[in-house]
Design a protein around this motif. Structure first.
Motif, PDB file in Angstrom:
ATOM      1  N   TRP A  38       6.860 -91.670  41.444  1.00 36.37           N
ATOM      2  CA  TRP A  38       6.604 -92.698  40.433  1.00 36.37           C
ATOM      3  C   TRP A  38       6.827 -92.170  39.018  1.00 36.37           C
ATOM      4  CZ3 TRP A  38       5.548 -97.771  41.646  1.00 36.37           C
ATOM      5  CH2 TRP A  38       5.434 -98.028  43.015  1.00 36.37           C
ATOM      6  N   SER A  39       7.343 -90.963  38.894  1.00 36.85           N
ATOM      7  CA  SER A  39       7.506 -90.349  37.579  1.00 36.85           C
ATOM      8  C   SER A  39       8.478 -91.121  36.686  1.00 36.85           C
ATOM      9  CB  SER A  39       7.952 -88.897  37.722  1.00 36.85           C
ATOM     10  OG  SER A  39       9.206 -88.828  38.372  1.00 36.85           O
ATOM     11  N   SER A  40       9.432 -91.848  37.263  1.00 40.27           N
ATOM     12  CA  SER A  40      10.384 -92.586  36.428  1.00 40.27           C
ATOM     13  C   SER A  40       9.691 -93.689  35.634  1.00 40.27           C
ATOM     14  CB  SER A  40      11.518 -93.164  37.274  1.00 40.27           C
ATOM     15  OG  SER A  40      11.018 -94.101  38.197  1.00 40.27           O
ATOM     16  N   PHE A  41       8.568 -94.211  36.136  1.00 45.03           N
ATOM     17  CA  PHE A  41       7.807 -95.228  35.415  1.00 45.03           C
ATOM     18  C   PHE A  41       6.934 -94.609  34.329  1.00 45.03           C
ATOM     19  CE2 PHE A  41       8.547 -97.317  39.490  1.00 45.03           C
ATOM     20  CZ  PHE A  41       8.937 -98.586  39.086  1.00 45.03           C
ATOM     21  N   LEU A  42       6.604 -93.331  34.498  1.00 44.86           N
ATOM     22  CA  LEU A  42       5.614 -92.698  33.639  1.00 44.86           C
ATOM     23  C   LEU A  42       6.197 -91.696  32.654  1.00 44.86           C
ATOM     24  CD1 LEU A  42       2.905 -92.086  36.400  1.00 44.86           C
ATOM     25  CD2 LEU A  42       3.240 -94.101  34.949  1.00 44.86           C
ATOM     26  N   SER A  43       7.514 -91.560  32.637  1.00 46.16           N
ATOM     27  CA  SER A  43       8.148 -90.625  31.708  1.00 46.16           C
ATOM     28  C   SER A  43       7.923 -91.098  30.271  1.00 46.16           C
ATOM     29  CB  SER A  43       9.648 -90.520  31.992  1.00 46.16           C
ATOM     30  OG  SER A  43      10.291 -91.734  31.627  1.00 46.16           O
ATOM     31  N   ASP A  44       8.089 -90.190  29.333  1.00 42.35           N
ATOM     32  CA  ASP A  44       7.906 -90.539  27.920  1.00 42.35           C
ATOM     33  C   ASP A  44       8.803 -91.703  27.506  1.00 42.35           C
ATOM     34  OD1 ASP A  44       6.006 -88.570  27.632  1.00 42.35           O
ATOM     35  OD2 ASP A  44       7.388 -87.109  26.757  1.00 42.35           O
ATOM     36  N   ASP A  45       9.998 -91.769  28.080  1.00 43.73           N
ATOM     37  CA  ASP A  45      10.937 -92.839  27.731  1.00 43.73           C
ATOM     38  C   ASP A  45      10.561 -94.187  28.333  1.00 43.73           C
ATOM     39  OD1 ASP A  45      12.444 -90.965  26.372  1.00 43.73           O
ATOM     40  OD2 ASP A  45      13.873 -90.663  28.006  1.00 43.73           O
TER      41      ASP A  45
END
Length: 125
Positions: free
Chosen positions: A25-32
């Motif tokens: 799920w890191s793609s939802f939670l990245s800084d960007d």
């Protein structure tokens, strides 16, 4: 038994922390992406599942008048196999009884197990 609630801004911190434990799920939670994700949680049809006072999962759907499209369904590993995912799916179907509900999924076996019908590359509830 769990409760399925309409998502509110007050759920944000706990949900983000829950998803932060999952590398997928890191793609939802990245800084960007995090600010956009927080905004779409509020703008979409979003529900959280709560068990013993703790958020254990969520569902986010897109509604466009032609159908309901489930974008994300997540239940934390410790809470799986207790019917919480099914409860979240039932909530969206109950809220929109006259609309077809489609799932955009990479977990086909889960929806097949629940008996949902494949329609092209999505599942229909």
């Amino acid at each position: 038994m769990a409760r399925v609630l309409n998502y509110k801004k007050e759920h944000e911190g706990e949900l983000i922390a829950l998803l932060g434990k999952e590398p997928d799920w890191s793609s939802f939670l990245s800084d960007d992406a995090i600010d956009t994700f927080k905004q779409v949680l509020l703008e979409s049809e979003t529900f959280v599942c709560e068990s013993t006072g703790t958020i254990c999962g969520y569902l986010r759907a897109l509604v466009d008048g032609f159908g309901i499209y489930i974008s994300e369904l997540y239940v934390a590993p410790h809470y799986r196999r207790h019917g919480y995912g099914s409860q979240l799916l039932a909530k969206i179907k109950h809220k929109y009884p006259n609309q077809p509900v489609y799932v955009l999924s990479d977990e086909d076996a889960y929806y097949e197990k629940l008996g949902y019908r494949r329609v092209g590359s999505v599942f229909q509830l």
